[in-house]
Design a protein around this motif. Structure first.
Motif, PDB file in Angstrom:
ATOM      1  N   UNK A  87       0.811  -1.207   0.000  1.00  0.00           N
ATOM      2  CA  UNK A  87       0.000   0.000   0.000  1.00  0.00           C
ATOM      3  C   UNK A  87       0.846   1.259   0.000  1.00  0.00           C
ATOM      4  N   UNK A  88       2.004   1.203   0.655  1.00  0.00           N
ATOM      5  CA  UNK A  88       2.908   2.352   0.667  1.00  0.00           C
ATOM      6  C   UNK A  88       3.649   2.503  -0.658  1.00  0.00           C
ATOM      7  N   UNK A  89       4.001   1.363  -1.271  1.00  0.00           N
ATOM      8  CA  UNK A  89       4.758   1.406  -2.521  1.00  0.00           C
ATOM      9  C   UNK A  89       3.861   1.706  -3.718  1.00  0.00           C
ATOM     10  N   UNK A  90       2.659   1.114  -3.725  1.00  0.00           N
ATOM     11  CA  UNK A  90       1.728   1.290  -4.844  1.00  0.00           C
ATOM     12  C   UNK A  90       0.364   1.741  -4.307  1.00  0.00           C
ATOM     13  N   UNK A  91       0.265   2.968  -3.800  1.00  0.00           N
ATOM     14  CA  UNK A  91      -0.978   3.414  -3.157  1.00  0.00           C
ATOM     15  C   UNK A  91      -2.188   3.435  -4.083  1.00  0.00           C
ATOM     16  N   UNK A  92      -1.978   3.634  -5.382  1.00  0.00           N
ATOM     17  CA  UNK A  92      -3.104   3.688  -6.306  1.00  0.00           C
ATOM     18  C   UNK A  92      -3.706   2.302  -6.550  1.00  0.00           C
ATOM     19  N   UNK A  93      -2.883   1.268  -6.431  1.00  0.00           N
ATOM     20  CA  UNK A  93      -3.350  -0.088  -6.715  1.00  0.00           C
ATOM     21  C   UNK A  93      -3.673  -0.879  -5.442  1.00  0.00           C
ATOM     22  N   UNK A  94      -2.900  -0.645  -4.374  1.00  0.00           N
ATOM     23  CA  UNK A  94      -3.082  -1.408  -3.137  1.00  0.00           C
ATOM     24  C   UNK A  94      -3.620  -0.528  -2.020  1.00  0.00           C
ATOM     25  N   UNK A  95      -4.538   0.362  -2.365  1.00  0.00           N
ATOM     26  CA  UNK A  95      -5.154   1.208  -1.345  1.00  0.00           C
ATOM     27  C   UNK A  95      -6.067   0.365  -0.457  1.00  0.00           C
ATOM     28  N   UNK A  96      -6.465   0.930   0.691  1.00  0.00           N
ATOM     29  CA  UNK A  96      -7.348   0.209   1.605  1.00  0.00           C
ATOM     30  C   UNK A  96      -8.677  -0.134   0.936  1.00  0.00           C
ATOM     31  N   UNK A  97      -9.162   0.780   0.081  1.00  0.00           N
ATOM     32  CA  UNK A  97     -10.414   0.533  -0.610  1.00  0.00           C
ATOM     33  C   UNK A  97     -10.335  -0.629  -1.569  1.00  0.00           C
ATOM     34  N   UNK A  98      -9.237  -0.701  -2.344  1.00  0.00           N
ATOM     35  CA  UNK A  98      -9.055  -1.801  -3.287  1.00  0.00           C
ATOM     36  C   UNK A  98      -8.925  -3.126  -2.550  1.00  0.00           C
ATOM     37  N   UNK A  99      -8.171  -3.117  -1.471  1.00  0.00           N
ATOM     38  CA  UNK A  99      -7.986  -4.344  -0.692  1.00  0.00           C
ATOM     39  C   UNK A  99      -9.308  -4.782  -0.070  1.00  0.00           C
ATOM     40  N   UNK A 100     -10.083  -3.811   0.426  1.00  0.00           N
ATOM     41  CA  UNK A 100     -11.382  -4.140   1.026  1.00  0.00           C
ATOM     42  C   UNK A 100     -12.319  -4.757  -0.012  1.00  0.00           C
ATOM     43  N   UNK A 101     -12.308  -4.203  -1.241  1.00  0.00           N
ATOM     44  CA  UNK A 101     -13.142  -4.749  -2.313  1.00  0.00           C
ATOM     45  C   UNK A 101     -12.735  -6.179  -2.641  1.00  0.00           C
ATOM     46  N   UNK A 102     -11.422  -6.407  -2.734  1.00  0.00           N
ATOM     47  CA  UNK A 102     -10.924  -7.745  -3.051  1.00  0.00           C
ATOM     48  C   UNK A 102     -11.249  -8.734  -1.930  1.00  0.00           C
ATOM     49  N   UNK A 103     -11.119  -8.292  -0.682  1.00  0.00           N
ATOM     50  CA  UNK A 103     -11.413  -9.180   0.443  1.00  0.00           C
ATOM     51  C   UNK A 103     -12.882  -9.581   0.468  1.00  0.00           C
ATOM     52  N   UNK A 104     -13.764  -8.636   0.177  1.00  0.00           N
ATOM     53  CA  UNK A 104     -15.186  -8.973   0.142  1.00  0.00           C
ATOM     54  C   UNK A 104     -15.484  -9.979  -0.954  1.00  0.00           C
ATOM     55  N   UNK A 105     -14.786  -9.859  -2.082  1.00  0.00           N
ATOM     56  CA  UNK A 105     -14.963 -10.828  -3.169  1.00  0.00           C
ATOM     57  C   UNK A 105     -14.537 -12.220  -2.720  1.00  0.00           C
ATOM     58  N   UNK A 106     -13.423 -12.297  -1.978  1.00  0.00           N
ATOM     59  CA  UNK A 106     -12.943 -13.592  -1.496  1.00  0.00           C
ATOM     60  C   UNK A 106     -13.901 -14.172  -0.463  1.00  0.00           C
ATOM     61  N   UNK A 107     -14.421 -13.317   0.421  1.00  0.00           N
ATOM     62  CA  UNK A 107     -15.354 -13.794   1.442  1.00  0.00           C
ATOM     63  C   UNK A 107     -16.634 -14.329   0.812  1.00  0.00           C
ATOM     64  N   UNK A 108     -17.074 -13.704  -0.269  1.00  0.00           N
ATOM     65  CA  UNK A 108     -18.335 -14.083  -0.901  1.00  0.00           C
ATOM     66  C   UNK A 108     -18.177 -15.296  -1.821  1.00  0.00           C
ATOM     67  N   UNK A 109     -17.080 -15.318  -2.597  1.00  0.00           N
ATOM     68  CA  UNK A 109     -16.945 -16.325  -3.633  1.00  0.00           C
ATOM     69  C   UNK A 109     -15.904 -17.396  -3.338  1.00  0.00           C
ATOM     70  N   UNK A 110     -15.031 -17.175  -2.372  1.00  0.00           N
ATOM     71  CA  UNK A 110     -14.012 -18.169  -2.057  1.00  0.00           C
ATOM     72  C   UNK A 110     -13.056 -18.398  -3.215  1.00  0.00           C
ATOM     73  N   UNK A 111     -12.845 -19.674  -3.569  1.00  0.00           N
ATOM     74  CA  UNK A 111     -11.891 -20.009  -4.624  1.00  0.00           C
ATOM     75  C   UNK A 111     -12.295 -19.436  -5.983  1.00  0.00           C
TER      76      UNK A 111
END
Length: 218
Positions: A87-111
């Protein structure tokens, strides 16, 4: 030099290597335009007799699968501190919002988040490392990774190749328009995901309780 004449001078092995390496690095977690490179190479294979679309699709698939697997291993070892560092190195790609979106996708869909994530621009960068951070069982990750890599890379190559063949006479004169179209598609998907990430950040901040005021000293 005409575009078609220039394309004929490009060695096929260089195209295969470039596609495999760029897609592999993107899948590993480095923000690179893997989809744009693949679409451009597939268009090139429809006009360049020396570039075999089957080999191209195979190289793209291998790059996607290997890159995701390395990203998974790095994410499993690095854990959440790795995401904070990214997140510090690539703030535009690994922002908290992007990570939160990806985590919700994993929680909902799994593999299946790994599988379908292959078709979404920014989620391709997260899939491998985030699956490792969340400690997804490797056998589940591997199945989704292999299937997603083959379907995305092979399917994209096949579709773009046959589109190029059908429109060969048009593309010979305006081949650069194919690249422009690919860039526009990539940018559109990135903007949609960034909007979802922004909304996720706003929802997360709204859900956090407000700090209680500290009573004044007597």
């Amino acid at each position: 030099m005409h575009v078609q004449e220039w394309l004929d001078t490009v060695p096929a092995v260089a195209v295969y290597a470039l596609v495999g390496i760029v897609i592999g690095l993107e899948s590993l977690g480095i923000p690179l335009p893997g989809e744009i490179i693949l679409v451009s190479a597939a268009l090139m294979s429809s006009q360049h007799a020396g570039i075999d679309p089957v080999i191209l699709g195979a190289c793209a698939s291998v790059g996607a699968i290997v890159g995701d697997s390395i990203g998974y291993a790095i994410g499993r070892k690095g854990g959440r501190p790795l995401l904070a560092w990214l997140g510090k190195k690539f703030p535009k790609h690994f922002s908290e919002g992007h990570i939160a979106t990806a985590e919700r996708s994993f929680e909902k869909w799994g593999m299946w988040a790994v599988f379908f994530g292959r078709f979404v621009a920014l989620l391709r960068i997260f899939a491998g490392p985030l699956a490792g951070v969340l400690r997804m069982p490797y056998w589940k990750f591997l199945i989704a990774n292999v299937l997603g890599g083959i379907v995305w890379a092979g399917g994209t190559t096949a579709v773009i190749y046959y589109v190029g063949i059908v429109a060969e006479s048009w593309l010979k004169r305006f081949s650069w328009l194919g690249l422009v179209a690919a860039v526009l598609v990539g940018l559109t998907s990135m903007l949609v995901l960034k909007r979802k990430a922004k909304n996720a950040t706003a929802q997360k901040q709204a859900a956090e309780p407000e700090p209680e005021p500290v009573p004044a000293a007597d």
